[in-house]
Enzyme design. Sequence first.
Site, PDB file in Angstrom:
ATOM      1  N   SER A  42     -35.427   3.883 -11.781  1.00  0.00           N
ATOM      2  CA  SER A  42     -35.744   4.449 -11.597  1.00  0.00           C
ATOM      3  C   SER A  42     -36.545   4.966 -13.108  1.00  0.00           C
ATOM      4  CB  SER A  42     -34.511   5.184 -10.830  1.00  0.00           C
ATOM      5  OG  SER A  42     -34.292   5.065  -9.496  1.00  0.00           O
TER       6      SER A  42
HETATM    7  N1  SAH Z   1     -30.276   4.185  -9.786  1.00  0.00           N
HETATM    8  C1  SAH Z   1     -30.420   2.665 -10.225  1.00  0.00           C
HETATM    9  C2  SAH Z   1     -31.673   2.179  -8.946  1.00  0.00           C
HETATM   10  C3  SAH Z   1     -31.775   0.900  -8.954  1.00  0.00           C
HETATM   11  S1  SAH Z   1     -32.735   0.573  -7.650  1.00  0.00           S
HETATM   12  C4  SAH Z   1     -31.293   2.689 -11.268  1.00  0.00           C
HETATM   13  O1  SAH Z   1     -31.856   3.753 -11.642  1.00  0.00           O
HETATM   14  O2  SAH Z   1     -31.510   1.741 -12.005  1.00  0.00           O
HETATM   15  C5  SAH Z   1     -31.921   0.490  -5.861  1.00  0.00           C
HETATM   16  C6  SAH Z   1     -30.557   0.186  -6.120  1.00  0.00           C
HETATM   17  O3  SAH Z   1     -30.329  -0.037  -4.735  1.00  0.00           O
HETATM   18  C7  SAH Z   1     -31.368  -1.250  -5.821  1.00  0.00           C
HETATM   19  O4  SAH Z   1     -30.440  -1.623  -6.851  1.00  0.00           O
HETATM   20  C8  SAH Z   1     -31.080  -2.136  -4.656  1.00  0.00           C
HETATM   21  O5  SAH Z   1     -30.448  -3.537  -4.376  1.00  0.00           O
HETATM   22  C9  SAH Z   1     -30.076  -0.609  -4.355  1.00  0.00           C
HETATM   23  N2  SAH Z   1     -29.763  -0.933  -2.758  1.00  0.00           N
HETATM   24  C10 SAH Z   1     -30.360  -1.115  -1.506  1.00  0.00           C
HETATM   25  N3  SAH Z   1     -30.244  -0.998  -0.671  1.00  0.00           N
HETATM   26  C11 SAH Z   1     -28.143  -0.479  -0.914  1.00  0.00           C
HETATM   27  C12 SAH Z   1     -27.075  -0.816   0.137  1.00  0.00           C
HETATM   28  N4  SAH Z   1     -27.125  -0.190   1.751  1.00  0.00           N
HETATM   29  N5  SAH Z   1     -26.033  -0.217  -0.436  1.00  0.00           N
HETATM   30  C13 SAH Z   1     -26.260  -0.724  -1.545  1.00  0.00           C
HETATM   31  N6  SAH Z   1     -27.482  -0.652  -2.329  1.00  0.00           N
HETATM   32  C14 SAH Z   1     -28.111  -0.727  -2.612  1.00  0.00           C
END
Ligand code: SAH
Length: 214
Positions: free
Chosen positions: A64
Amino acid sequence: MKDTYRHKGLRKKLIDSIREKGITNNEVLDAMNRIPRHLFMDSSFLSHSYADKAFPIAAGQTISQPYTVAFQTQLLNPEKHKKILEIGTGSGYQTAILLELGMRVYTIERIRELYEKSRSQLISLGYKPNFYYGDGYEGLPSLAPFDRILVTAGAGEIPEKLLQQLAVNGRMVIPVGGRLGQKMILVEKTGKNDIKKSEHGYFSFVPLVQGKSN
Ligand code: SAH
């Protein structure tokens, strides 16, 4: 890879720019200033580590934007020792911030590759969250209630199971909307069956997807 003076300088500039964009919680800003974001990024994007932008990580996901990370974290009203459920470990960058703030972190990721990569990276940096490979829609019922719940992917609606796992007086921050953009929603649980919702601007996240994947 190391955290050099150059990285530290760039990071301080980034934090100053986030403060100028309206983030006021110094504990959040200080925690972000301590964490080498470049260690959570893919090598092809390293030179951009301290730009205030989201970047691709593996599996079509993103780390993000730092401003968004700061905004969500501030809205949560983080407090030391509180128990927090993070949905979407992704790169592990947000996880590190929550740990730097002294919280007890439980983090879930649905993509195995990211789960394994961020797990080993966080451990090698000395962080010790509780990691789960699973579907964040389900939360972690056996470990509930949580004082805070942070969802870092865009949801179509607020999952009922997560609301149930939020402690009374707890706060959940979750982006809700469609593929093109989401409203940042703060849910405050004011009583066992009472919640208060408020909206805090528009953001753009990768989608929250049901079920876990390989
Ligand atoms: N906080 C992270 C954001 C990553 S993007 C950072 O800054 O790196 C969002 C993440 O949510 C992705 O890795 C995606 O695979 C995960 N995600 C999406 N749906 C999900 C779910 N149902 N359960 C767990 N993770 C999920």
